[in-house]
Design a protein around this motif. Structure first.
Motif, PDB file in Angstrom:
ATOM      1  N   GLN A   1       0.813  -1.205   0.000  1.00  0.00           N
ATOM      2  CA  GLN A   1       0.000   0.000   0.000  1.00  0.00           C
ATOM      3  C   GLN A   1       0.857   1.271   0.000  1.00  0.00           C
ATOM      4  O   GLN A   1       0.425   2.322  -0.478  1.00  0.00           O
ATOM      5  CB  GLN A   1      -0.977   0.030   1.184  1.00  0.00           C
ATOM      6  CG  GLN A   1      -0.337  -0.002   2.560  1.00  0.00           C
ATOM      7  CD  GLN A   1      -0.313  -1.410   3.123  1.00  0.00           C
ATOM      8  OE1 GLN A   1      -0.192  -2.374   2.369  1.00  0.00           O
ATOM      9  NE2 GLN A   1      -0.432  -1.520   4.441  1.00  0.00           N
ATOM     10  N   VAL A   2       2.081   1.177   0.485  1.00  0.00           N
ATOM     11  CA  VAL A   2       2.984   2.333   0.437  1.00  0.00           C
ATOM     12  C   VAL A   2       3.304   2.675  -1.012  1.00  0.00           C
ATOM     13  O   VAL A   2       3.366   3.850  -1.394  1.00  0.00           O
ATOM     14  CB  VAL A   2       4.269   2.058   1.235  1.00  0.00           C
ATOM     15  CG1 VAL A   2       5.249   3.219   1.100  1.00  0.00           C
ATOM     16  CG2 VAL A   2       3.941   1.812   2.703  1.00  0.00           C
ATOM     17  N   THR A   3       3.502   1.646  -1.837  1.00  0.00           N
ATOM     18  CA  THR A   3       3.729   1.861  -3.267  1.00  0.00           C
ATOM     19  C   THR A   3       2.548   2.608  -3.880  1.00  0.00           C
ATOM     20  O   THR A   3       2.728   3.571  -4.643  1.00  0.00           O
ATOM     21  CB  THR A   3       3.916   0.521  -3.995  1.00  0.00           C
ATOM     22  OG1 THR A   3       5.039  -0.170  -3.436  1.00  0.00           O
ATOM     23  CG2 THR A   3       4.140   0.716  -5.489  1.00  0.00           C
TER      24      THR A   3
ATOM     25  N   PHE B   1      -7.009   0.812  -5.659  1.00  0.00           N
ATOM     26  CA  PHE B   1      -7.256  -0.169  -4.596  1.00  0.00           C
ATOM     27  C   PHE B   1      -8.422  -1.111  -4.879  1.00  0.00           C
ATOM     28  O   PHE B   1      -8.644  -2.048  -4.111  1.00  0.00           O
ATOM     29  CB  PHE B   1      -7.483   0.547  -3.264  1.00  0.00           C
ATOM     30  CG  PHE B   1      -6.229   1.097  -2.654  1.00  0.00           C
ATOM     31  CD1 PHE B   1      -5.416   0.305  -1.853  1.00  0.00           C
ATOM     32  CD2 PHE B   1      -5.843   2.402  -2.895  1.00  0.00           C
ATOM     33  CE1 PHE B   1      -4.259   0.807  -1.295  1.00  0.00           C
ATOM     34  CE2 PHE B   1      -4.679   2.925  -2.344  1.00  0.00           C
ATOM     35  CZ  PHE B   1      -3.876   2.123  -1.539  1.00  0.00           C
ATOM     36  N   GLY B   2      -9.180  -0.883  -5.932  1.00  0.00           N
ATOM     37  CA  GLY B   2     -10.282  -1.775  -6.249  1.00  0.00           C
ATOM     38  C   GLY B   2     -11.497  -1.587  -5.380  1.00  0.00           C
ATOM     39  O   GLY B   2     -12.306  -2.512  -5.224  1.00  0.00           O
ATOM     40  N   ILE B   3     -11.673  -0.402  -4.821  1.00  0.00           N
ATOM     41  CA  ILE B   3     -12.814  -0.127  -3.952  1.00  0.00           C
ATOM     42  C   ILE B   3     -13.883   0.584  -4.775  1.00  0.00           C
ATOM     43  O   ILE B   3     -13.713   1.745  -5.159  1.00  0.00           O
ATOM     44  CB  ILE B   3     -12.391   0.734  -2.746  1.00  0.00           C
ATOM     45  CG1 ILE B   3     -11.316  -0.004  -1.934  1.00  0.00           C
ATOM     46  CG2 ILE B   3     -13.594   1.069  -1.874  1.00  0.00           C
ATOM     47  CD1 ILE B   3     -10.633   0.865  -0.895  1.00  0.00           C
ATOM     48  N   LEU B   4     -14.981  -0.105  -5.050  1.00  0.00           N
ATOM     49  CA  LEU B   4     -16.006   0.420  -5.940  1.00  0.00           C
ATOM     50  C   LEU B   4     -17.105   1.181  -5.210  1.00  0.00           C
ATOM     51  O   LEU B   4     -17.932   1.834  -5.833  1.00  0.00           O
ATOM     52  CB  LEU B   4     -16.632  -0.723  -6.738  1.00  0.00           C
ATOM     53  CG  LEU B   4     -15.642  -1.632  -7.491  1.00  0.00           C
ATOM     54  CD1 LEU B   4     -16.395  -2.701  -8.267  1.00  0.00           C
ATOM     55  CD2 LEU B   4     -14.746  -0.826  -8.410  1.00  0.00           C
TER      56      LEU B   4
ATOM     57  N   GLN C   1      -1.862   7.885   5.979  1.00  0.00           N
ATOM     58  CA  GLN C   1      -2.779   7.217   6.906  1.00  0.00           C
ATOM     59  C   GLN C   1      -3.838   6.392   6.171  1.00  0.00           C
ATOM     60  O   GLN C   1      -4.354   5.419   6.718  1.00  0.00           O
ATOM     61  CB  GLN C   1      -3.484   8.258   7.780  1.00  0.00           C
ATOM     62  CG  GLN C   1      -2.566   9.094   8.643  1.00  0.00           C
ATOM     63  CD  GLN C   1      -3.333  10.152   9.411  1.00  0.00           C
ATOM     64  OE1 GLN C   1      -4.071   9.855  10.359  1.00  0.00           O
ATOM     65  NE2 GLN C   1      -3.180  11.405   8.988  1.00  0.00           N
ATOM     66  N   PHE C   2      -4.185   6.793   4.942  1.00  0.00           N
ATOM     67  CA  PHE C   2      -5.259   6.111   4.217  1.00  0.00           C
ATOM     68  C   PHE C   2      -4.840   4.755   3.678  1.00  0.00           C
ATOM     69  O   PHE C   2      -5.682   3.890   3.429  1.00  0.00           O
ATOM     70  CB  PHE C   2      -5.718   6.949   3.013  1.00  0.00           C
ATOM     71  CG  PHE C   2      -6.248   8.310   3.348  1.00  0.00           C
ATOM     72  CD1 PHE C   2      -6.712   8.602   4.622  1.00  0.00           C
ATOM     73  CD2 PHE C   2      -6.283   9.299   2.370  1.00  0.00           C
ATOM     74  CE1 PHE C   2      -7.196   9.863   4.927  1.00  0.00           C
ATOM     75  CE2 PHE C   2      -6.774  10.562   2.659  1.00  0.00           C
ATOM     76  CZ  PHE C   2      -7.225  10.848   3.943  1.00  0.00           C
ATOM     77  N   GLY C   3      -3.542   4.559   3.428  1.00  0.00           N
ATOM     78  CA  GLY C   3      -3.092   3.381   2.693  1.00  0.00           C
ATOM     79  C   GLY C   3      -3.514   2.056   3.299  1.00  0.00           C
ATOM     80  O   GLY C   3      -4.073   1.187   2.613  1.00  0.00           O
ATOM     81  N   THR C   4      -3.266   1.885   4.592  1.00  0.00           N
ATOM     82  CA  THR C   4      -3.572   0.599   5.229  1.00  0.00           C
ATOM     83  C   THR C   4      -5.070   0.314   5.268  1.00  0.00           C
ATOM     84  O   THR C   4      -5.498  -0.796   4.901  1.00  0.00           O
ATOM     85  CB  THR C   4      -2.961   0.543   6.633  1.00  0.00           C
ATOM     86  OG1 THR C   4      -1.527   0.628   6.510  1.00  0.00           O
ATOM     87  CG2 THR C   4      -3.315  -0.757   7.341  1.00  0.00           C
TER      88      THR C   4
END
Length: 682
Positions: free
Chosen positions: A244-246, A287-290, A373-376
């Motif tokens: 997620q850092v990438t 991230f694939g969040i629809l 902060q959002f990544g994880t």
């Protein structure tokens, strides 16, 4: 002060070039000291030159593998192949898909097949700039560069300085409307001593998963930095850095800010000025969040996405607008349309207070503090766990994952594959893309009879050229230039056909008559198997295909060469698709330099225009036709190449050069068959 620093850099560059020249610049492999024998000193000096080229992006490629190299990490992979099922066919399948064919030697392929899969895959797929098991030169040597200089940015400088490049200007990062990124990528894929897996994964991430586009204001320096920083971030996975850092770092890049234009997003008091374009795509594409909501189906008819932290309305009306505000203050400022390749984070036009993402509030003084902060929570979001690993697999290895549009197999087959892919992903508490790909590559989700990956133009041409290239001297020969082949199919890397939704898909390439015709004509006219190039009245031998065969010896049986070429270029180690029809054509080309139809058809041989006067029935070779001409078939089958005592060159009798050209004809035939367009599971 700035101009003085540039002057110092230019003086250093001039002195360094003088040093090279006095030390026999042409003999790069041995130059580097006063006695021209110290390769390590050459590499160090080259690194200094590449790192100080004024006005160019120059990023060192990190020499890290990207994931744990302990076989025990992979021993418990869900659905891992048994040691017996992990064989030479399985090894070739992995190399074909993930490493542009990965031209390892037959001996190395057997060594990997004899290892446990969890041990072999560590050696096969690594983010290190050099993989000593893969892609070494058969002729000459590898590029005389240290591993850190094999980044895309430094290779563009190296080729642009005239090294192994016929047209150095093609690699100019400062040409706003040029294709330096694409030229460098395609040159690097076929360069010997450059790790093809690292290039493949960097290409997928920047042209498909997190695509940016040179046709949409992104400039070459922004793009090459984007590619190299993503590749290095992935490599840091071996140090424990999560994937997620990438994705977050890519989100904060100059390339993305320029692509979506949120570099102009500002907040002034309670007022927001800007767009929500990337705010949506951060969640959906990266991230694939629809945003399907608590009761929405992650995959219609299969899996309900339970545990979503917000409803559909909350995602649309809160998370996306608040994400757009979190982007405020990402500044990419320049004096002209050639914007900088780095960003600054402006706190003045960034909102104060908390922002609400996924029903949770986050503070921060600028965009970087927010997004770190959002990544994880993004990668652990229930929808991301469902969709992101499937997106990665679709881009890399399998386009047969849609139960509503099945290419081959049954709905159950696809459901089982999807479950396995997600199981492997979910099992990693610390998400790591290299670890995931390695585990997937040794699992029954990859080695599956329903897996289908049609090759897009870059994948197919890159694989063909990587497998064809014997040495780096070929890089400067225009007729075997992979870029010209790409342009023949109207495809340009880093200018994706679907903009932020990615480049040409394999399915599109397979369903496009024009693409097939151009590839077929390119092979039919002898471009791939070319052994010579002509300039004026001078013909230069550029490839000796005798060196492609493992023994590199004499009296090589036509049957052995046929099977070797078939395995190498199609990946079909078990020769499943090498029927008597394909054998007849390849045997005939190797033994006589003509296809089988020509040799059995009087009409073909007497035609004034290469069999064009012949009827279809005169040129179709079937098993029945072969059986009717079985004596000729057996004669070709029993022939040998590079006979002891035959001439090394000349055209009057059988010669080594003629045999090498015939091998080229056979390669062209193989690359014109349907098996060069698709890679399937077993």
């Amino acid at each position: 002060m700035h101009s003085f620093r540039n002057l110092i850099q230019k003086i250093f560059l001039f002195i360094a070039l003088l040093y090279f020249t006095n030390c026999n610049f042409l003999n790069l492999l041995e130059c580097g000291s006063l006695t021209c024998t110290d390769k390590s000193r050459l590499q160090r000096l080259a690194a200094l030159i590449l790192a100080t080229r004024p006005g160019y992006v120059s990023i060192e490629a990190l020499d890290l593998s990207g994931a744990s190299d302990d076989p025990n990490t992979y021993a418990g992979t869900p659905g891992k192949l048994s040691d017996a099922a992990w064989n030479e066919q399985a090894v070739r399948d992995v190399l074909q898909v993930f490493a542009f064919g990965g031209p390892a030697t037959d001996e190395q392929i057997k060594i990997w097949a004899d290892l446990k899969p969890e041990a072999a895959i560590i050696q096969m797929l690594t983010m290190r700039p050099v993989n000593p098991y893969l892609d070494n030169a058969e002729e000459g040597g590898n590029l005389p560069l240290a591993p850190g200089d094999l980044s895309l940015s430094r290779l563009s400088i190296y080729f642009g300085n005239g090294n192994f490049a016929r047209t150095p200007a093609n690699f100019d990062q400062n040409n706003r409307f040029g294709n330096s990124n694409g030229y460098t990528l395609m040159q690097a894929i076929r360069a010997k001593g450059v790790n093809p897996f690292r290039l493949k994964l960097g290409f997928i991430e920047t042209n498909y998963h997190m695509a940016t586009n040179l046709d949409k204001n992104v400039n070459p320096k922004q793009m090459v930095r984007y590619f190299d920083e993503i590749s290095n971030d992935i490599a840091k996975g071996s140090l424990g850095q999560a994937y997620q850092v990438t994705l977050v770092n890519a989100s904060l890049s100059a390339a993305v800010a320029t692509q979506y234009n949120h570099r102009k997003n500002t907040v002034q008091g309670a007022n927001f000025f800007g767009n929500e374009d990337f705010a949506r795509e951060y969640h959906q594409l990266f991230f694939g969040i629809l945003g399907t909501g608590v009761n929405g189906d992650c995959v219609v008819g299969q899996t309900v996405c339970s545990g979503n932290p917000e409803s559909y309305d909350e995602h649309e009306k809160t998370t996306i607008p608040q994400t757009a505000r979190a982007l405020a203050g990402i500044t990419v400022e320049g004096n002209n349309d050639f914007l900088p390749d780095t960003v600054t984070f402006n706190s003045v036009v960034h909102p104060s207070g908390n922002l609400k993402i996924y029903a949770k509030e986050y503070g921060g003084n600028n965009s970087k503090e927010r997004f770190d902060q959002f990544g994880t929570p993004s990668i652990n979001h229930p929808e991301s766990l469902q969709f992101l690993p499937v997106r990665i697999v679709q881009f890399l290895a399998d386009e047969n994952l849609d139960t509503g549009n099945i290419i081959y197999g049954t709905s159950t087959d696809l459901t089982n594959k999807l479950s396995r892919i997600r199981e492997i992903w979910r099992a990693m508490s610390n998400k790591n893309i290299v670890e995931f790909i390695r585990k997937y590559a040794i699992s029954d989700a990859f080695h599956n009879s329903s897996r289908v990956k049609y090759k897009d133009s870059v994948d197919r041409i890159g694989t063909n050229m990587n497998l064809l290239s014997l040495g780096n001297s070929e890089l400067i020969v225009e007729p075997v230039n992979s870029w010209s082949k790409l342009q023949g199919e109207s495809i340009t890397p880093f200018r994706p056909e679907h903009d932020v939704f990615g480049g040409q898909t394999g399915l599109e390439a397979s369903n496009t008559d024009d693409i097939f015709i151009r590839q077929y004509n390119s092979a039919r006219t002898g471009n791939f198997g070319l052994t010579t190039t002509s300039t004026g009245n001078v013909t230069t031998q550029v490839k000796n295909f005798q060196n492609i065969f493992p023994s590199k010896g004499r009296n090589i049986k036509v049957t052995d060469m046929t099977e070797f070429l078939w395995k190498r270029f199609t990946g079909d180690h078990n020769l499943t698709y090498l029927t008597i029809i394909e054998r007849a054509q390849i045997y005939s080309l190797l033994a006589s330099g003509r296809d089988f139809a020509y040799n059995i058809s009087e009409t073909c041989r007497t035609s004034d225009s290469n069999c064009k006067d012949a009827t279809v029935n005169d040129t179709i070779v079937t098993a029945a036709v072969i059986n009717t001409n079985i004596t000729l078939y057996r004669d070709y089958e029993g022939d040998v190449l590079f006979k002891t005592g035959q001439a090394a060159n000349g055209d009057n009798t059988d010669t080594d050069d003629k045999d090498s050209r015939r091998i080229g004809y056979a390669i062209d035939f193989i690359l014109a068959t349907p098996f060069a367009y698709v890679q399937v599971g077993r």
